[in-house]
Design a protein around this motif. Structure first.
Motif, mmCIF file in Angstrom:
data_model
loop_
_atom_site.group_PDB
_atom_site.id
_atom_site.type_symbol
_atom_site.label_atom_id
_atom_site.label_comp_id
_atom_site.label_asym_id
_atom_site.label_seq_id
_atom_site.Cartn_x
_atom_site.Cartn_y
_atom_site.Cartn_z
ATOM 1 N N SER A 29 -6.864 -16.904 6.915
ATOM 2 C CA SER A 29 -7.773 -17.388 7.962
ATOM 3 C C SER A 29 -8.266 -16.254 8.874
ATOM 4 N N LEU A 30 -7.719 -15.053 8.699
ATOM 5 C CA LEU A 30 -8.097 -13.927 9.560
ATOM 6 C C LEU A 30 -9.484 -13.398 9.212
ATOM 7 N N PRO A 31 -10.131 -12.705 10.161
ATOM 8 C CA PRO A 31 -11.389 -12.030 9.845
ATOM 9 C C PRO A 31 -11.143 -11.005 8.724
ATOM 10 N N PRO A 32 -12.156 -10.705 7.916
ATOM 11 C CA PRO A 32 -11.972 -9.852 6.738
ATOM 12 C C PRO A 32 -11.270 -8.515 7.008
ATOM 13 N N ARG A 33 -11.642 -7.833 8.056
ATOM 14 C CA ARG A 33 -11.054 -6.514 8.333
ATOM 15 C C ARG A 33 -9.563 -6.633 8.654
ATOM 16 N N GLN A 34 -9.195 -7.612 9.450
ATOM 17 C CA GLN A 34 -7.784 -7.803 9.790
ATOM 18 C C GLN A 34 -7.001 -8.316 8.591
ATOM 19 N N ALA A 36 -7.631 -7.693 5.432
ATOM 20 C CA ALA A 36 -7.441 -6.554 4.530
ATOM 21 C C ALA A 36 -6.335 -5.636 5.042
ATOM 22 N N ALA A 37 -6.295 -5.421 6.352
ATOM 23 C CA ALA A 37 -5.279 -4.549 6.933
ATOM 24 C C ALA A 37 -3.878 -5.143 6.761
ATOM 25 N N VAL A 38 -3.746 -6.434 6.993
ATOM 26 C CA VAL A 38 -2.442 -7.084 6.831
ATOM 27 C C VAL A 38 -2.012 -7.029 5.367
ATOM 28 N N MET A 39 -2.925 -7.291 4.460
ATOM 29 C CA MET A 39 -2.589 -7.247 3.038
ATOM 30 C C MET A 39 -2.213 -5.836 2.598
ATOM 31 N N LEU A 40 -2.898 -4.835 3.132
ATOM 32 C CA LEU A 40 -2.555 -3.454 2.818
ATOM 33 C C LEU A 40 -1.145 -3.137 3.307
ATOM 34 N N PHE A 41 -0.817 -3.583 4.520
ATOM 35 C CA PHE A 41 0.534 -3.350 5.027
ATOM 36 C C PHE A 41 1.572 -4.037 4.145
ATOM 37 N N ILE A 42 1.299 -5.259 3.729
ATOM 38 C CA ILE A 42 2.247 -5.984 2.882
ATOM 39 C C ILE A 42 2.499 -5.212 1.591
ATOM 40 N N GLU A 43 1.445 -4.703 0.982
ATOM 41 C CA GLU A 43 1.587 -4.022 -0.306
ATOM 42 C C GLU A 43 2.145 -2.606 -0.195
ATOM 43 N N LEU A 44 1.739 -1.858 0.824
ATOM 44 C CA LEU A 44 2.122 -0.442 0.906
ATOM 45 C C LEU A 44 3.125 -0.124 2.005
ATOM 46 N N GLY A 45 3.189 -0.969 3.028
ATOM 47 C CA GLY A 45 4.072 -0.676 4.142
ATOM 48 C C GLY A 45 3.560 0.453 5.030
ATOM 49 N N ALA A 46 2.277 0.769 4.914
ATOM 50 C CA ALA A 46 1.663 1.867 5.673
ATOM 51 C C ALA A 46 1.156 1.318 7.006
#
Length: 73
Positions: A29-34, A36-46
């Motif tokens: 439900s988040l805006p696209p940029r947020q 994507a950022a959350v999903m990136l953190f989930i996958e990479l932990g960066a």
């Protein structure tokens, strides 16, 4: 250079914990940029990279991760 097996296993376990704890309905439900950022953190932990992508200050991004149920070490 090859990473030690223990490190690879530790990172995979952390990724699994982040995926399983996440509230995917909230994340989607988040805006696209947020999102994507959350999903990136989930996958990479960066954390810092994901925070910069989100466009949020670090404290706000961490709060967003908490609201999304994402496991943060």
């Amino acid at each position: 250079m090859t990473l030690p097996q223990w490190y690879i296993e530790r990172e995979e376990e952390a990724r699994k914990m982040r995926r399983e704890s996440a509230d995917w309905e909230f994340i989607n439900s988040l805006p696209p940029r947020q999102r994507a950022a959350v999903m990136l953190f989930i996958e990479l932990g960066a954390l810092r990279l994901a925070q910069r992508i989100s466009g949020l200050p670090l404290e706000d991004f961490i709060e967003l991760l908490r609201r999304a149920g994402v496991w943060i070490p």
